[in-house]
Design a protein around this motif. Structure first.
Motif, PDB file in Angstrom:
ATOM      1  N   PRO A 173      15.446   1.472  81.941  1.00 32.36           N
ATOM      2  CA  PRO A 173      16.278   0.285  82.159  1.00 32.36           C
ATOM      3  C   PRO A 173      15.812  -0.565  83.327  1.00 32.36           C
ATOM      4  O   PRO A 173      16.381  -1.623  83.586  1.00 32.36           O
ATOM      5  CB  PRO A 173      17.663   0.885  82.448  1.00 32.36           C
ATOM      6  CG  PRO A 173      17.376   2.233  83.013  1.00 32.36           C
ATOM      7  CD  PRO A 173      16.151   2.711  82.285  1.00 32.36           C
ATOM      8  N   PHE A 174      14.784  -0.122  84.047  1.00 32.33           N
ATOM      9  CA  PHE A 174      14.356  -0.834  85.247  1.00 32.33           C
ATOM     10  C   PHE A 174      13.227  -1.830  84.986  1.00 32.33           C
ATOM     11  O   PHE A 174      12.756  -2.478  85.910  1.00 32.33           O
ATOM     12  CB  PHE A 174      13.938   0.166  86.322  1.00 32.33           C
ATOM     13  CG  PHE A 174      15.075   1.003  86.828  1.00 32.33           C
ATOM     14  CD1 PHE A 174      16.000   0.483  87.716  1.00 32.33           C
ATOM     15  CD2 PHE A 174      15.238   2.305  86.395  1.00 32.33           C
ATOM     16  CE1 PHE A 174      17.064   1.246  88.179  1.00 32.33           C
ATOM     17  CE2 PHE A 174      16.290   3.082  86.846  1.00 32.33           C
ATOM     18  CZ  PHE A 174      17.213   2.542  87.734  1.00 32.33           C
ATOM     19  N   LEU A 175      12.779  -1.946  83.739  1.00 28.53           N
ATOM     20  CA  LEU A 175      11.703  -2.893  83.445  1.00 28.53           C
ATOM     21  C   LEU A 175      11.716  -3.260  81.975  1.00 28.53           C
ATOM     22  O   LEU A 175      12.356  -2.609  81.152  1.00 28.53           O
ATOM     23  CB  LEU A 175      10.346  -2.318  83.845  1.00 28.53           C
ATOM     24  CG  LEU A 175       9.827  -1.070  83.114  1.00 28.53           C
ATOM     25  CD1 LEU A 175       9.039  -1.445  81.863  1.00 28.53           C
ATOM     26  CD2 LEU A 175       8.945  -0.247  84.034  1.00 28.53           C
ATOM     27  N   ARG A 176      10.972  -4.335  81.662  1.00 26.76           N
ATOM     28  CA  ARG A 176      10.715  -4.722  80.271  1.00 26.76           C
ATOM     29  C   ARG A 176       9.208  -4.720  80.068  1.00 26.76           C
ATOM     30  O   ARG A 176       8.461  -5.276  80.876  1.00 26.76           O
ATOM     31  CB  ARG A 176      11.273  -6.110  79.985  1.00 26.76           C
ATOM     32  CG  ARG A 176      10.914  -6.630  78.580  1.00 26.76           C
ATOM     33  CD  ARG A 176      11.380  -8.051  78.370  1.00 26.76           C
ATOM     34  NE  ARG A 176      12.834  -8.122  78.250  1.00 26.76           N
ATOM     35  CZ  ARG A 176      13.614  -8.842  79.026  1.00 26.76           C
ATOM     36  NH1 ARG A 176      13.078  -9.562  80.005  1.00 26.76           N
ATOM     37  NH2 ARG A 176      14.913  -8.866  78.847  1.00 26.76           N
ATOM     38  N   SER A 177       8.759  -4.105  78.993  1.00 26.32           N
ATOM     39  CA  SER A 177       7.339  -4.094  78.663  1.00 26.32           C
ATOM     40  C   SER A 177       7.176  -4.480  77.201  1.00 26.32           C
ATOM     41  O   SER A 177       7.678  -3.784  76.308  1.00 26.32           O
ATOM     42  CB  SER A 177       6.738  -2.704  78.913  1.00 26.32           C
ATOM     43  OG  SER A 177       5.364  -2.690  78.609  1.00 26.32           O
TER      44      SER A 177
END
Length: 282
Positions: A3-7
């Motif tokens: 939940p701490f990034l988008r890739s």
């Protein structure tokens, strides 16, 4: 997916990442200094400026956590040991240039804001910082590495654009050049060590051709994300790109203004140019 990034995976040789535009402030950061002050540390709206890139086939990685909580553009050895209530058990850098940023309060975990205001009213525990590294730093770097590896495997080369924004005037604790008026763009490749010179010069020339003022390797040369993933002799090219916030936002209210529209068109022009460029031929 963490939940701490988008890739978002790409199909081309180009990968973009935005490590400093995150605005999701974790619950365990609530005791830090006032949120309006911390928000000025963000590369505000950078993810919006490049929201077209994935649609053109570029890989995209974006941090959701704020840089003042953990700076993904620092190595895990860039630790300010004065932050802790106990001894830090892991490695600490001895590189004097690297540690100059730590002394400014801008290590992996920030000690001060850009204006020198203390972020914490208490000492930190080792375990809580190690948890930040595990939750934020490690997944972010894994995502960037995977995106670049995939791009390189597909095409035999990769171009990595590390996307940032900068204030119009350097703050007192942001760089070693406080008070300096910034150009519209700063292109950095750590003095030619993270990308080929012809590719970096092409980026500079393209932006200058669009009417912008461009500085090269000053005052921002590029930090950990280009240092770690840029290997131009292996046709892995990493460039840090700083855009002046005055071009697209009000630095006091953080609101985007009408300048964002032409700036975004210029960035799309740059991305399209890079998509059409094979650095092996330059």
């Amino acid at each position: 997916m963490t939940p701490f990034l988008r890739s978002l995976p790409g199909t081309t040789a180009l990968v973009l990442d935005s490590p400093h535009s995150g605005t999701d402030y974790p619950d365990d950061f609530a005791y830090a200094c006032a949120l309006p002050i911390l928000r000025r540390a963000e590369d505000t709206h950078v993810e919006k400026l490049y929201d077209f890139a994935h649609g053109l086939g570029a890989g995209w990685v974006e941090a959701f956590f704020p840089r003042s909580y953990l700076d993904a553009n620092r190595d895990t050895t860039e630790i300010d040991v004065s932050l802790f209530d106990e001894s830090w058990p892991d490695a600490v850098s001895t590189d004097t240039k690297v540690m100059s940023k730590v002394r400014l309060g801008k290590g992996l975990i920030w000690r001060t804001t850009d204006d020198g205001e203390a972020i914490y009213a208490r000492k930190l525990g080792v375990a809580e910082v190690q948890a930040r590294i595990a939750r934020c730093w490690e997944p972010y770097h894994a995502a960037v590495a995977q995106a670049i590896d995939s791009a390189h495997q597909r095409h035999g080369y990769s171009i990595h654009l590390n996307c940032h924004s900068m204030p119009a005037i350097a703050s007192s604790h942001a760089t070693e050049f406080p008070g300096e008026a910034h150009a519209d763009f700063v292109v950095g490749n750590r003095d030619g060590s993270t990308s080929s010179e012809p590719l970096a010069r092409l980026v500079c020339q393209h932006l200058q051709g669009l009417g912008y003022s461009v500085a090269y390797n000053h005052p921002y040369k590029g930090v950990e994300l280009v240092r770690r993933y840029g290997e131009p002799l292996q046709q892995r090219h990493s460039i840090q790109l700083e855009v002046n916030r005055k071009l697209y936002m009000d630095e006091q209210t953080l609101a985007m203004h009408e300048g964002a529209v032409p700036l975004k068109a210029s960035l799309q022009s740059l991305v399209q140019m890079l998509l059409a460029t094979d650095p092996r031929t330059l």
